[in-house]
Design an enzyme around this catalytic site. Structure first.
Site, mmCIF file in Angstrom:
data_model
loop_
_atom_site.group_PDB
_atom_site.id
_atom_site.type_symbol
_atom_site.label_atom_id
_atom_site.label_comp_id
_atom_site.label_asym_id
_atom_site.label_seq_id
_atom_site.Cartn_x
_atom_site.Cartn_y
_atom_site.Cartn_z
ATOM 1 N N PRO A 48 9.061 14.588 49.235
ATOM 2 C CA PRO A 48 9.424 16.008 49.310
ATOM 3 C C PRO A 48 9.742 16.528 47.911
ATOM 4 O O PRO A 48 10.417 15.854 47.145
ATOM 5 C CB PRO A 48 10.686 16.010 50.171
ATOM 6 N N GLU A 49 9.241 17.701 47.591
ATOM 7 C CA GLU A 49 9.587 18.306 46.307
ATOM 8 C C GLU A 49 10.679 19.339 46.552
ATOM 9 O O GLU A 49 11.124 19.529 47.688
ATOM 10 C CB GLU A 49 8.329 18.864 45.643
ATOM 11 N N LYS A 74 16.116 18.011 44.478
ATOM 12 C CA LYS A 74 15.738 17.289 45.695
ATOM 13 C C LYS A 74 16.957 16.767 46.462
ATOM 14 O O LYS A 74 16.808 15.996 47.401
ATOM 15 C CB LYS A 74 14.804 16.132 45.324
ATOM 16 N N ARG A 122 25.088 16.927 36.316
ATOM 17 C CA ARG A 122 24.178 15.816 36.000
ATOM 18 C C ARG A 122 22.718 16.261 35.998
ATOM 19 O O ARG A 122 21.856 15.569 35.504
ATOM 20 C CB ARG A 122 24.328 14.717 37.055
ATOM 21 N N ASN A 139 5.488 15.481 41.646
ATOM 22 C CA ASN A 139 4.182 15.189 41.056
ATOM 23 C C ASN A 139 3.117 16.260 41.346
ATOM 24 O O ASN A 139 2.311 16.595 40.489
ATOM 25 C CB ASN A 139 3.700 13.827 41.554
ATOM 26 N N ARG A 190 3.599 7.196 38.126
ATOM 27 C CA ARG A 190 3.046 8.194 39.041
ATOM 28 C C ARG A 190 1.649 8.594 38.566
ATOM 29 O O ARG A 190 1.389 8.620 37.359
ATOM 30 C CB ARG A 190 3.934 9.453 39.082
#
Ligand SMILES: [Zn+2]
Length: 263
Positions: A2-3, A52, A121, A162, A252
């Site tokens: 999932p993006e 995400k 972060r 990706n 990737r």
């Protein structure tokens, strides 16, 4: 995987289904029994998406942090609900709906008052209401890493996976191996704005749709279909008909068109 658009969409949908309600929580799989016991009977106040990561804030000062990882998913159902599948890590049940969280990478409780450190972060979230691109742009311009890697580095910015990085670099005719330091401010601002527009289309249509560029009309057009990409997972480039180059970068697959993305 999932993006960012999937998680923002889930945040919106889940808040609409069980937000503001007292929740019955359980861990059918048993791996989150202690956490579910803490959540059980408390009020689910609101959701928040950071890239995400999906956060569910509860009224007793605890926040549930979910990261689906590569294979995790949500399963929504209506009351009366079916018995959970054995693999369900956590079931959250409200008055009308249940949300099952299955196979997540991360499922943990964090004190809500420590969330500010958590937010810091990560780089600015492309789908936040008013994200600040300056922090991401400054970081990219100092880096000798290729732009293809920087776009997916969640410390630089949050939300790109990706498929989006492949598509956005192709849409802008940018070579994926261009170093951050070699990109100017205007190029990066344009890139940021385009990524934001594409991700917003993704949230509205609940699928990655990049074939109509940044045109909002896509939202309507895409309602029936799944993902539509220009070069991700494709053999040839729709612009020049040349072969799409595939290589591996940081584990990737990276796709690009050597002709259209020569720069
Ligand atoms: Zn091409």
């Amino acid at each position: 995987m999932p993006e960012g658009h999937t998680i923002h969409r889930a945040a919106r949908d889940h808040a609409a289904l069980i937000g503001g309600q007292r929740i019955a929580a359980s861990s059918p799989q048993g791996r989150f029994s202690a956490g579910a016991a803490i959540l059980n009977g408390t009020v689910f106040v609101r959701t928040e998406a950071i890239g995400k990561h999906l956060l569910y804030h509860f009224d007793m000062g605890q926040t549930l942090h979910i990261h689906l990882g590569l294979g995790g998913y949500f399963s929504i159902g209506t009351q009366p609900v079916d018995p959970p599948r054995e693999v369900t890590r956590l079931r959250l049940e409200g008055a009308t709906h249940k949300i099952d969280i299955i196979g997540p990478n991360t499922c943990e409780l964090m004190p809500t008052d420590e969330m500010e450190n958590f937010r810091l972060r990560y780089g600015p979230d492309l789908l936040a209401e008013n994200p600040d691109p300056d922090r991401a742009i400054a970081r990219i311009r100092k880096s000798r890493a290729p732009i293809a890697r920087l776009l997916m580095d969640q410390k630089v910015m949050s939300g790109i996976g990706n498929i989006y990085r492949t598509e956005i670099l192709w849409l802008r005719g940018l070579n994926p191996m261009t170093r951050g330091v070699d990109l100017d401010e205007a190029e990066l601002r344009g890139l940021w704005d385009d990524m934001r527009a594409l991700l917003q289309i993704g949230v509205e249509s609940n699928a990655i749709i990049t074939t109509g560029g940044l045109n909002g009309e896509l939202v309507q057009a895409s309602k029936h279909g799944g993902e539509r990409t220009n070069i991700y997972g494709k053999e040839t480039c729709p612009t020049c008909d040349g072969a799409i180059t595939k290589e591996t970068l940081s584990g990737r697959t990276l796709y690009h068109c050597a002709t259209c993305q020569a720069a």
